[in-house]
Write an enzyme that holds these catalytic residues in place. Sequence first.
Site, PDB file in Angstrom:
ATOM      1  CG  HIS A  53     151.727  56.838  10.859  1.00 10.52           C
ATOM      2  ND1 HIS A  53     151.019  55.938   9.801  1.00 10.52           N
ATOM      3  CD2 HIS A  53     151.217  56.196  12.206  1.00 10.52           C
ATOM      4  CE1 HIS A  53     150.001  54.946  10.320  1.00 10.52           C
ATOM      5  NE2 HIS A  53     149.987  55.359  11.641  1.00 10.52           N
ATOM      6  CD  GLU A  56     151.533  56.346  16.068  1.00  8.93           C
ATOM      7  OE1 GLU A  56     151.100  55.180  16.238  1.00  8.93           O
ATOM      8  OE2 GLU A  56     151.016  57.199  15.290  1.00  8.93           O
ATOM      9  CG  HIS A  57     153.004  51.880  13.705  1.00  4.35           C
ATOM     10  ND1 HIS A  57     152.150  50.779  13.797  1.00  4.35           N
ATOM     11  CD2 HIS A  57     152.058  52.963  13.468  1.00  4.35           C
ATOM     12  CE1 HIS A  57     150.741  51.295  13.363  1.00  4.35           C
ATOM     13  NE2 HIS A  57     150.859  52.321  13.236  1.00  4.35           N
ATOM     14  CD  GLU A 134     147.127  53.122  11.212  1.00  9.08           C
ATOM     15  OE1 GLU A 134     146.817  54.245  11.800  1.00  9.08           O
ATOM     16  OE2 GLU A 134     148.296  52.645  11.602  1.00  9.08           O
TER      17      GLU A 134
END
Length: 960
Positions: A53, A56-57, A134
Amino acid sequence: WNFLHLMALLHVTFSKSQNEYPFLISVHCNSAAALCIGVGSFSDPNDLPGLAHFLEHMVFMGSEKYPSENGFDAFLKKHGGSDNASTDCERTIFQFDVQRKRFKEALDRWAQFFICPLMIEDAIDREVEAVDSEYQLAKPSDSHRKEMLFGSLAKPNHPMSKFCWGNAQTLKTEPKEKNINVYKRLREFWKRYYSAHYMTLAVQSKESLDTLEEWVREIFSQVPNNGKPKPDFSDQLSPFETPAFNKLYRMVPVRKVHALTITWALPPQEKHYRVKPLHYIAWLIGHEGTGSILSMLRRKCWALALFGGNSETGFDQNTTYSIFSISITLTDEGFQNFYEVAHLVFQYLKMLQTLGPQQRIYEEIQKIEANEFHYQEQTDPIEYVEDICENMQLFPKEDFLTGDQLMFEFKPEVISVALKLLTPEKANLLLLSPEHEGQCPLREKWFGTQYSVEDIQQHWRELWAGDFDLNPSLHLPAENKFIATDFTLKTSDCPDTEYPVRIMNNDRGCLWYKKDNKFKIPKAYVRFHLISPVIQKSPKNLVLFDLFVNILVHNLAEPAYEADVAQLEYKLVAGEHGLVIKVKGFNHKLPLLFNLIVDYLADFSAAPDVFSMFAEQLKKTYFNILIKPEKLGKDVRLLILEHSRWSTIQKYQAVLDGLSVDELMEFVSSFKSELYAEGLVQGNFTSTESMGFLQYVTDKLQFKKLSVEVPVLFRVVELPQKHHLCKVKSLNKGDANSEVTVYYQSGPKNLREHTLMELLVMHMEEPCFDFLRTKETLGYHVYPTCRNTSGVLGFSVTVETQATKFNTELVETKIEEFLVSFGEKMNSLSDEAFKTQVTALVKLKGCEDTHLGEEVDRNWTEVVTQQFVFDRLSREIDALKLMTKAELVNWFMGHRGEGNRKLSVHVQEEEEGSKMSLYGEVSKLTFLPASTLLASVTTITDIQAFTSTLNLYPYHKILK
């Protein structure tokens, strides 16, 4: 040429006979692309949870060819585009859209993230904050909590038990303690898993297929291919075959809700996509007509809603298992009898197992899905390519477009195998209730969810292990009379018009009408607004109105379910000034559904047990709104700005004070006695047929005309020319999320200024993100908004942050710093940058509608606000073309100078670690003083006292 699958959607114009409807016509003005990598969180290394994750950022923060850290976002914002990305268990998807003429350049910029991303070391610490924010925002979500708790039940070492979100602890603090070089590991992960042979790409644009193929070859051929085998988890089957699974778990939810979720973990079902066995079973389980589970539960007043099936997310379906779950929202009484509720579910499943899969029912579902597919409306390109690139990972080439939607073949044996596994002894029971507070000693590691585990009660365990009786009241659904069979397009009976025209008008109502001749599909939209003077009289009336609408929906649920299933959708909304009725779908049977709704409205009744069940439910609904900082912030802002508006807090107080059935019935009869019915009909109906809808409403309801005019908006207060702050305490205990909104009021303005404001906010979006999120890392959600409050114009900047990291006053000073820097940016704005942004907004407004619903939504807004400026978009475009850079700069500076009307609303979190909120504690606002950081500001501690001294603007509509 196997390094990349390519799919491009060609823009084609068809001229065919009326009954054939071409499937793919790309009429949208933005082009889009999506890329799916067949790797996700399952591949996270054990010592760095959340790495997939995080990557992905990180991958989006500049590339060797285009090094600017926020360059891609800035480029898209400038050209009317957007982008997003998401990480799932075994897949990661990236997507963007942009104006067509910038598509090739955007593709090149985007492809670089998969060819040579920069991932600079000093961006890591900052972006960890975005990932952490998040995670913090996900923490108060019950559905995420359920997933994390469920994942923790998997066998040790199975990837399901991993923490896929990642946060500051797993990606920053712990790696530092263990001397793990996160930067180095990110690069290794990228090199190992971002490989061309795991990737699928879908692009959609109006260029020819040959051109698109040429671009893709040219731009993407540099994507590295390491030739290594793709990570494969399909040998790790049955992760939930453990003694801990078949038990009863109790959990304390964040929201006030009672719910029972029954879950089975089945072998992976993806390979049966042509049969879709779980879809067939879920259709029956989730049915709401007579003989269904929910129908029985509603009769007993035990349940409000039921959802069954598999959501096809990575959590519900991957290569190691498929979930089948049934979630039931219970009433207080249903919660007391949850074992009985589960028993009813098991009886229904046993009936399905005994009767075996039914061809008639399978074919009915098949027909409905095929109708829907054949006449489906164009979806937004960015969503469409996202679906397709994922389908390309899952299905053979011939089923890329249909594999996730159609039911291809009835194979009873495949359905039977799945059905036979849905037995009580293989089920997991999860019971959510606020009443579990204090009885749940266990804590889920990542989200801190309180839960407990126990054996299923012996009485029920023994009953379910034996051959228990079926329930005679449960049976399969009858044949559906709402399925459309007539798809003819009607001939107009009056001249075609570009915008809706009023075809009926009297003192009890009016009707706007437009025949669709653009999309040419056998569907229609019918919407009515029944305006009443009694709704806004008091908070109590608003609550009675909410109750009335909720009970009406409940009364309709069973009779209208067949229509719902046959893709005729209906929605009843308790508007601020009236009841909104919306129906849409295939026009053939649509009048049947509309009349059914009006009949139930005319003959409204509320049984005492249904009344008390919904009064209790409404208390929970208001509570669940108020514990969200962003919802509370909005409530406070509008309570200050809109005169005589009642807040959710006042409504909540009215429910707590208690209501009776007699009061409800009295309210309903006064509501029905005096109305004004305003309607809109668009789609495949003639004007004569359309008039029938208004006629039916007035004949059936027999109401009198309004004795006084009912304005469909509020009057707004004129804010004083100095900075005011209203700071309130968050009503959700132990939730770290806070919200800060800074609002500038412009006043009652015309269409031109509203368009100018949109242009300003568009200029502000990317710098705002770059300053407040990327550089200052204040939070995951930061955004400017153009505000139209009952016709009064303004703009605001909002930051959702965590009080554990920043106090709200500090955030406010950072927003001020941003606005100062933005002012400098505006003063040095080049003519070219100004023109680019104007062009982007003109393009956005001039964009053709992708489906009839978009046009209807726009026209309906004009009707419901009684402005009737149906050509608003083209007027805004004309206004934009005349705008100058100096006007825009002066407009912004005018809000910043002396005498600006500025209001800040802060929702500050409670201290971490306190217990969950109780019902009584959210029924009043707690005002807080501002800290010394904002010394010059005037604080509001009594909204009523503050607003009573202010001027009110007149009612204002934006008509010219």
